[in-house]
Design a protein around this motif. Structure first.
Motif, PDB file in Angstrom:
ATOM      1  N   GLY A   1     -10.636  15.386   1.149  1.00  0.00           N
ATOM      2  CA  GLY A   1     -10.271  16.615   0.445  1.00  0.00           C
ATOM      3  C   GLY A   1      -8.797  16.655   0.104  1.00  0.00           C
TER       4      GLY A   1
ATOM      5  N   LEU B   1      -7.977  14.208  -2.631  1.00  0.00           N
ATOM      6  CA  LEU B   1      -8.410  14.671  -3.951  1.00  0.00           C
ATOM      7  C   LEU B   1      -7.472  15.731  -4.504  1.00  0.00           C
ATOM      8  N   ASP B   2      -6.991  16.591  -3.620  1.00  0.00           N
ATOM      9  CA  ASP B   2      -6.057  17.619  -4.091  1.00  0.00           C
ATOM     10  C   ASP B   2      -4.789  16.987  -4.660  1.00  0.00           C
TER      11      ASP B   2
ATOM     12  N   GLU C   1     -12.870  16.564 -10.040  1.00  0.00           N
ATOM     13  CA  GLU C   1     -13.471  17.883  -9.815  1.00  0.00           C
ATOM     14  C   GLU C   1     -14.902  17.739  -9.308  1.00  0.00           C
TER      15      GLU C   1
ATOM     16  N   LYS D   1     -14.892  16.802  -5.775  1.00  0.00           N
ATOM     17  CA  LYS D   1     -14.567  17.964  -4.939  1.00  0.00           C
ATOM     18  C   LYS D   1     -15.802  18.834  -4.741  1.00  0.00           C
TER      19      LYS D   1
ATOM     20  N   ARG E   1     -17.716  19.952  -1.326  1.00  0.00           N
ATOM     21  CA  ARG E   1     -18.031  21.341  -1.016  1.00  0.00           C
ATOM     22  C   ARG E   1     -19.494  21.498  -0.646  1.00  0.00           C
TER      23      ARG E   1
END
Lengths: 419, 425
Positions: A221, A224-225, A310, A313, A317
């Motif tokens: 995570g 990826l950010d 995206e 991500k 989630r």
């Protein structure tokens, strides 16, 4: 890639693809990884991509004998009585046994790709599905029928298919099979499923909060950010460079014309001045090419990776959600067990399975994604470097030939003086 | 080879950019080596008693024989500031109005692109001015007409007292009134066509060089921006490399190359200023050429005026002698009204007129000689200027092309290095 005519930067209006006779009347051709450009008989204008080699080196899975290669190639503008849209010809070569024939060629439009992606997401919820190029384009801002837009979109669609075809799980999906082989996609069935899917998603999403994410997924995570942030920055920089180059180009053109007009009032200096004007103009052309390349090849791929990130991500989630659901149900079941000694419900076990499946799939997809990302960016950035090198090469050649001309004139003068 | 036709590249000791072709045949440069060696800051009080800082330039001269014979002779040196060069040039222009005066480097930085310092004390500006001043001296000292001037010689050799000497020549008195010069352009009847054409050319040259300088400055601004934005890639690649395991090293080194790409433009554009300086020389030269052409108009006009004056005086005398009034005159009117004057008065006036006619004839002779001298000398110098201009500008274009090639090579090098880094990703 296009035939002949020079093009300006993206977003300048381009002439539309010429209309052609009804597709069904044209003979279907089987395509091989051949030349970049081909003009078929019958006066159709074709744009082809020959990316056959990409399939071979993109991932180890496809190196086996059971490989599907999908080539996205010829496109034609199809006119029907109801609406106008672009169709793409999708050509497939395969040695897989699930396919009846070794080769297929079908026509698909963007909607069909969208449908495929939706089906894949439904049926493989734990996998990372590659992104599609953006669906909606603002009318009036971008010409949906311009050569450049269509070509850019086609490349992205091609990439989508390749990634799916390379995926060890996704490539066996029956919907992919249907997409590649069926003459007419029966999509009505899909819509019904979609509504059912929507309900189940709502069902899952309700009320479960994740307490602790395992560190490995946390790391994903965070990565990826940062990564998507950097991508955004690179996109902005590239756009800024394009703007600056465009202004540079404007001034260069004016600069060339000043030399030209000065040449008009000189005698001996006329040729040298014209020569400089010519060089500057050549550099203008080279700069235009560079900018166009960046605009058409570099930026779209960059943006596609933003979408890809995206998507990744989202998958993370979803995984978090499935873990949350499992943990929530487990907690509830444990409490109930303590109260009235009922055995662990089947639901909880199912959830656990689902979560573990998700984790495994995600890890595998992550590795694959990282590998592809590395390859893609290496190619992208090397391409950028190559374009810049090419630009300087063209300019240098122009100036060097001018120097030769000027120096020849000099020695000419010197020898005539001493004689 | 060098001795044959007396033409030579000007070397004169400086390792600067002197790529002028000057003739060693001419007098001063044959006897003497000249260079502007250094620049220094000084402080002092100016004309109104205020403290100011200015730059002085060291002019070194050495006997050419000594150098040729290999004698190690220390050079003579004189410190001069820019305003003294300006004074020398003003003196030369007024004393030799038929020569196209060599240009001085600009007084203030003009046609600047935004990053370039417009400050006269900036070291790069001072260095380029040093070169410009040297070019000026070399051109003047090799000019067949100007090189023998005494004031020039004293400028190069006598630091003190030179200013007084210049003013003592009274050269300022030779200045033509602006109004007269301006009027001459419109009222002259038969200037030589070649001068009119040359004046037209000088105006075109002025226009083209200034347009070019402006366009070049705008291009410099733009290319500067393009290079500098690439520096942002340097930063983002560096940041990105921090979160990558495999790709990190390649990205990091690529980032460094992008940084050096962005930094490289400063040197490239600084070098290009030399090209701009060469163009500025010819912008200034165009003005000087125009001045010579207009001087021709003025000398021609003055001759025409003097001739007309002589004609009208002769006519007056004629009328007075024969009593026939062909033209209107107040004398004629008063004669009619009050009667003819007495014979003694008439004689007196005839004598006076004869004297005036003699003066007018002298004037015509003088003006003719002036006009002739100007035409001869000016046209010869214009031809010399034309050749020099063609040579100098062709050299300038060649060196500009070389600069562009250099820029391309540097660009290719950096991108190749960047590509190597990407390969390592």
């Amino acid at each position: 890639m296009s035939v002949g005519t020079p093009r300006g930067l993206a977003s300048s209006g381009q002439k539309p693809i010429t209309e052609i006779p009804h597709p069904l009347s044209a003979a279907e051709e089987s395509l091989s990884p051949g030349p970049d450009v081909s003009i078929s008989s019958g006066g159709e204008k074709d744009l082809e991509l020959t990316n056959g080699t990409l399939v071979e080196n993109s991932s180890p899975a496809s190196a086996s004998s059971t490989s599907t290669s999908a080539l996205l190639s010829r496109l034609q503008k199809h006119v029907s009585t109801m609406e106008t849209y672009i169709t793409y010809r999708v050509s497939t070569k395969t040695t897989r046994i699930e396919f009846d024939l070794p080769e297929y060629s079908v026509r698909r439009r963007y909607q069909d790709f969208d449908w495929l992606r939706l089906k894949l997401e439904e049926t493989q919820p734990t996998n990372l599905i590659p992104p599609l190029p953006e669906k909606f384009v603002m009318k009036g801002v971008v010409d949906r029928f311009s050569e450049e837009f269509v070509e850019t979109r086609m490349k992205a669609l091609d990439k989508f298919l390749k990634r799916v075809a390379d995926h060890p799980v996704l490539s066996f999906n029956p919907h992919l099979n249907a997409f590649l082989t069926a003459k007419d996609l029966n999509k009505r069935q899909g819509l019904a499923l979609l509504t059912k899917m929507g309900e189940s998603v709502k069902h899952v999403a309700g009320g479960y909060k994740l307490r602790a994410r395992p560190p490995e997924f946390n790391a994903m995570g965070e990565y990826l950010d940062t990564f998507s942030q950097k991508l955004g920055t690179i996109d902005r920089i590239a756009q800024r460079i394009l703007r600056e180059q465009s202004e540079y180009l404007t001034e260069l053109r004016e600069y060339a014309s000043v030399y030209s007009s000065w040449a008009g009032s000189e005698e001996e200096l006329q040729r040298p001045l014209e020569g400089v004007a010519g060089c500057v103009t050549t550099c203008c052309g080279a700069l235009e090419d560079l900018s166009e390349n960046m605009s058409q090849d570099f930026l779209p791929v960059l943006r596609e990776y933003v979408l890809y990130t995206e998507t990744m991500k989202n998958v993370l989630r979803k995984r978090d959600q499935s873990q949350a659901e499992y943990e929530g149900r487990l907690e509830a079941a444990v409490l109930r067990k303590q109260e009235d000694r009922t055995p662990m419900p089947l639901e909880v076990e199912k959830c656990q399975d689902k979560m573990e499946c998700f984790n495994a799939d995600l890890k595998a997809d992550w590795e694959r994604w990282q590998c592809n990302k590395r390859q893609d960016f290496k190619q992208l950035l090397i391409g950028m470097a190559d374009k810049n090198i090419n630009y300087y090469e063209k300019c240098q050649t122009a100036w060097e030939s001018l120097v030769t001309v000027l120096q020849d004139k000099q020695t000419e003068d010197k020898t005539s003086e001493t004689n | 080879m060098m001795a044959e036709n007396g033409k030579d590249e000007a070397a004169a000791g400086s390792d600067g950019e002197s790529s002028l072709t000057v003739e060693r045949d001419s007098n001063l440069l044959r006897r003497m080596e000249i260079c502007v060696a250094e620049a220094e800051k000084r402080s002092g009080k100016n004309a109104i008693g205020m403290q100011e800082t200015f730059t002085v330039y060291l002019i070194e001269t050495r006997s050419a024989d000594a150098a040729a014979e290999g004698r190690a002779q220390p050079p003579d040196s004189v410190w001069r500031r820019y305003s003294e060069f300006e004074l020398l040039r003003a003196y030369l222009i007024l004393t030799y109005p038929f020569f196209v005066a060599p240009p001085l480097p600009e007084k203030r930085a003009e046609f600047v692109w935004h990053k370039l310092s417009a400050d006269n004390m900036d070291p790069d500006f001072v260095e380029r001015r040093r070169i410009g001043l040297e070019n000026f001296l070399l051109r003047v000292a090799s000019h067949p007409g100007l090189s023998n001037d005494k004031i020039l010689y004293r400028f190069l050799t006598e630091e003190a007292c030179w200013k007084e000497a210049v003013y003592e020549t009274g050269f300022q008195d030779k200045a033509d009134s602006r109004l007269r010069a301006f009027g001459a352009t419109f009222r002259v009847r038969s200037p030589q066509k070649c001068f009119i054409d040359m004046k037209q050319y000088s105006e075109e040259l002025q226009s083209h060089t200034s347009q070019l300088l402006r366009a070049r400055a705008r291009v410099a601004d733009r290319v500067y921006a393009v290079y500098k934005v690439h520096g942002n890639y340097g930063r983002v690649f560096s940041e990105w490399s921090g979160v990558e395991k495999v790709m990190g090293d390649g990205l990091q080194s690529a980032g460094h190359h992008m940084d050096s790409y962005a930094a490289s433009i400063d040197e490239i554009l600084e070098e290009e200023e030399h090209y701009a300086d060469q163009l500025k020389e010819y912008l200034c030269y165009a003005e000087a050429l125009r001045a010579v052409c207009r001087k021709h108009e003025l000398t021609q006009f003055e001759l025409e005026t003097a001739s007309q004056d002589l004609v009208s005086k002769k006519q007056q005398r004629d009328e007075l002698a024969t009593g026939m009034v062909r033209t209107f005159s107040f004398k004629g009117v008063t004669n009619k009204l009050f009667g003819q004057e007495a014979p003694e008065q008439r004689e007196a006036r005839l004598t006076m007129l004869d004297e005036l006619i003699a003066e007018a004839e002298d004037s015509v002779t003088v003006k003719t000689a002036e006009r002739e001298e100007h035409v001869q000398k000016a046209w010869a110098d214009i031809l010399r200027f034309k050749e020099e201009k063609d040579r100098d500008l062709r050299e300038a274009l060649l060196s500009y092309a070389a600069m562009q090639i250099n820029m391309c090579k540097k660009g290719m090098q950096v991108w190749s290095n960047t590509r190597e880094s990407f390969l390592k990703m």
